[in-house]
Design a protein around this motif. Structure first.
Motif, PDB file in Angstrom:
ATOM      1  N   ARG A   8       0.889  -1.132  -0.006  1.00 24.20           N
ATOM      2  CA  ARG A   8      -0.023   0.036   0.033  1.00 24.20           C
ATOM      3  C   ARG A   8       0.937   1.213   0.088  1.00 24.20           C
ATOM      4  O   ARG A   8       0.404   2.309  -0.534  1.00 24.20           O
ATOM      5  N   GLU A   9       2.079   1.193   0.842  1.00 24.86           N
ATOM      6  CA  GLU A   9       2.593   2.371   0.791  1.00 24.86           C
ATOM      7  C   GLU A   9       3.452   2.614  -0.605  1.00 24.86           C
ATOM      8  O   GLU A   9       3.607   3.671  -1.154  1.00 24.86           O
TER       9      GLU A   9
ATOM     10  N   LYS B 146       1.310   4.084  -2.932  1.00 22.24           N
ATOM     11  CA  LYS B 146       1.166   5.362  -2.901  1.00 22.24           C
ATOM     12  C   LYS B 146       2.144   6.227  -3.674  1.00 22.24           C
ATOM     13  O   LYS B 146       2.050   7.261  -4.275  1.00 22.24           O
TER      14      LYS B 146
ATOM     15  N   TYR C 189      -6.508   1.889  -8.690  1.00 23.08           N
ATOM     16  CA  TYR C 189      -6.209   2.355  -7.364  1.00 23.08           C
ATOM     17  C   TYR C 189      -6.786   3.438  -6.940  1.00 23.08           C
ATOM     18  O   TYR C 189      -7.192   3.312  -5.690  1.00 23.08           O
TER      19      TYR C 189
ATOM     20  N   LEU D 289      -9.588   3.421  -3.548  1.00 21.35           N
ATOM     21  CA  LEU D 289      -9.009   4.464  -2.267  1.00 21.35           C
ATOM     22  C   LEU D 289     -10.538   4.824  -2.064  1.00 21.35           C
ATOM     23  O   LEU D 289     -10.807   5.088  -0.892  1.00 21.35           O
TER      24      LEU D 289
ATOM     25  N   GLU E   4       1.830  13.135  -0.490  1.00 24.04           N
ATOM     26  CA  GLU E   4       1.065  12.720   0.714  1.00 24.04           C
ATOM     27  C   GLU E   4      -0.368  13.299   0.781  1.00 24.04           C
ATOM     28  O   GLU E   4      -1.364  12.667   1.182  1.00 24.04           O
TER      29      GLU E   4
ATOM     30  N   HIS F 101      -2.702  12.161  -1.855  1.00 18.63           N
ATOM     31  CA  HIS F 101      -3.159  10.666  -1.487  1.00 18.63           C
ATOM     32  C   HIS F 101      -4.588  10.756  -0.256  1.00 18.63           C
ATOM     33  O   HIS F 101      -5.414  10.041  -0.379  1.00 18.63           O
TER      34      HIS F 101
ATOM     35  N   ARG G 198      -8.646   9.536  -0.445  1.00 20.00           N
ATOM     36  CA  ARG G 198      -9.109   8.517   0.418  1.00 20.00           C
ATOM     37  C   ARG G 198      -9.887   9.216   1.346  1.00 20.00           C
ATOM     38  O   ARG G 198     -10.721   8.348   1.791  1.00 20.00           O
TER      39      ARG G 198
END
Length: 303
Positions: free
Chosen positions: A110-111, A114, A164, A168, A203, A206, A210
């Motif tokens: 998952r990281e 991202k 993806y 999310l 970040e 992302h 989400r």
């Protein structure tokens, strides 16, 4: 599925390299790595030849290399991302057999997604897995990868950026806690990302993707929205902060930019939420102790 916290650390130290050598000497770890012998020899040569404490530039030749670290900043594996055109290939290894079965691989994937999609801007992320590697086959499928092609020697799984982002949005909580963002905040922050590209902006992008987006008049009053003030517990220290746009930021005055670090981390969380977040050089444990002021709760919808 709740997975343990891990972070991908881009700085590779000499100590990391020695740990990698230990992992790659374990036949069970390297059994399904096609280039394991080459990698092991390369790392041993680097450690013996280069007397530097930081070896990041050597490991990033031909791709990007990350140590997978747990919530205590202890290395548990590594991820390599190789960007070719619009595609990115991922190699993942959890190095110590004692850590197998703890879902660290799912967290690392998952990281990596991202970074691949929001920072490296890949259109497709590919993972090539040996058919006998049952653990890897299962974890990539659980993370939403689809089988794209297969041969007797290799199965190729793929995740597109479009899929993806859709996953999310369909499952906003993911491995982290659910966050709420107001419609005006989302619009302003998207405009910010379109005009300014700070190093850590991926970040924030992302988090926006989400988040559960809500009407500004219906957002719970204990949510950290833009221009809110909150009392935080950062590890063992309590601090009062305001969450602001980058042009209003002043760390010395507790005005944290939403574009980086703790500022990005707290956006959308609620009073009482606790979570881990990777800062530049360490993992920080954050708890929202109290939301002291929220513009929406005060009727200040223009802020």
């Amino acid at each position: 599925m709740n997975c343990p916290f891990v972070s991908l650390c881009p700085e590779i130290t000499r100590a990391h390299a020695l740990t990698l050598v230990d992992w790659l000497e374990d036949e069970c770890v390297t059994r399904h790595l096609s280039d394991s012998r080459h990698v092991s020899r390369f790392i041993e040569q680097v450690v013996g030849r280069v007397q530097l404490p930081i070896l990041t530039h050597l490991f990033n030749q031909g791709g990007r290399f990350f140590m997978v670290c747990d919530g205590h900043d202890v290395p548990v594996g590594f991820v390599r991302l190789v960007h070719t055109g619009s595609e990115c290939e991922m190699v993942l290894v959890i190095g110590n057999r004692d850590n197998w079965g703890r879902q660290l691989g799912a967290s690392a994937i998952r990281e990596a997604m991202k970074i691949a999609f929001f920072q490296m801007r890949a259109v497709k992320l590919i993972a090539k897995v040996h058919p006998d590697n049952a653990r890897s086959l299962k974890v990539f499928q659980r993370c939403g990868f689809l089988l794209e092609s297969e041969t007797p020697a290799l199965k190729s799984f793929a995740m597109t950026s479009e899929r993806y982002v859709r996953l999310l949005r369909e499952s906003p909580a993911g491995q982290a806690g659910t966050i709420h963002i107001t419609e005006p905040d989302q619009a302003r922050l998207r405009n910010l990302l379109a005009s300014e590209h700070a190093p850590a902006s991926f970040e924030l992008e992302h988090e926006l993707e989400r988040a559960i987006v809500v009407d500004a008049r219906q957002v719970p009053h204990d949510v950290v929205t833009m221009n809110s003030r909150a009392l935080l517990q950062l590890d063992d220290e309590e601090v009062e902060v305001a969450l602001v746009y980058p042009y209003d930021a002043d760390d010395s005055a507790g005005r944290l930019s939403v574009g980086a670090g703790v500022g990005t981390a707290i956006l959308g969380y609620r009073e009482g939420d606790a979570f881990a977040w990777r800062l530049r050089d360490r993992t920080c444990r954050i708890r929202i102790v109290n939301v002291l002021y929220q513009p929406e709760a005060a009727g200040a919808f223009h802020l």
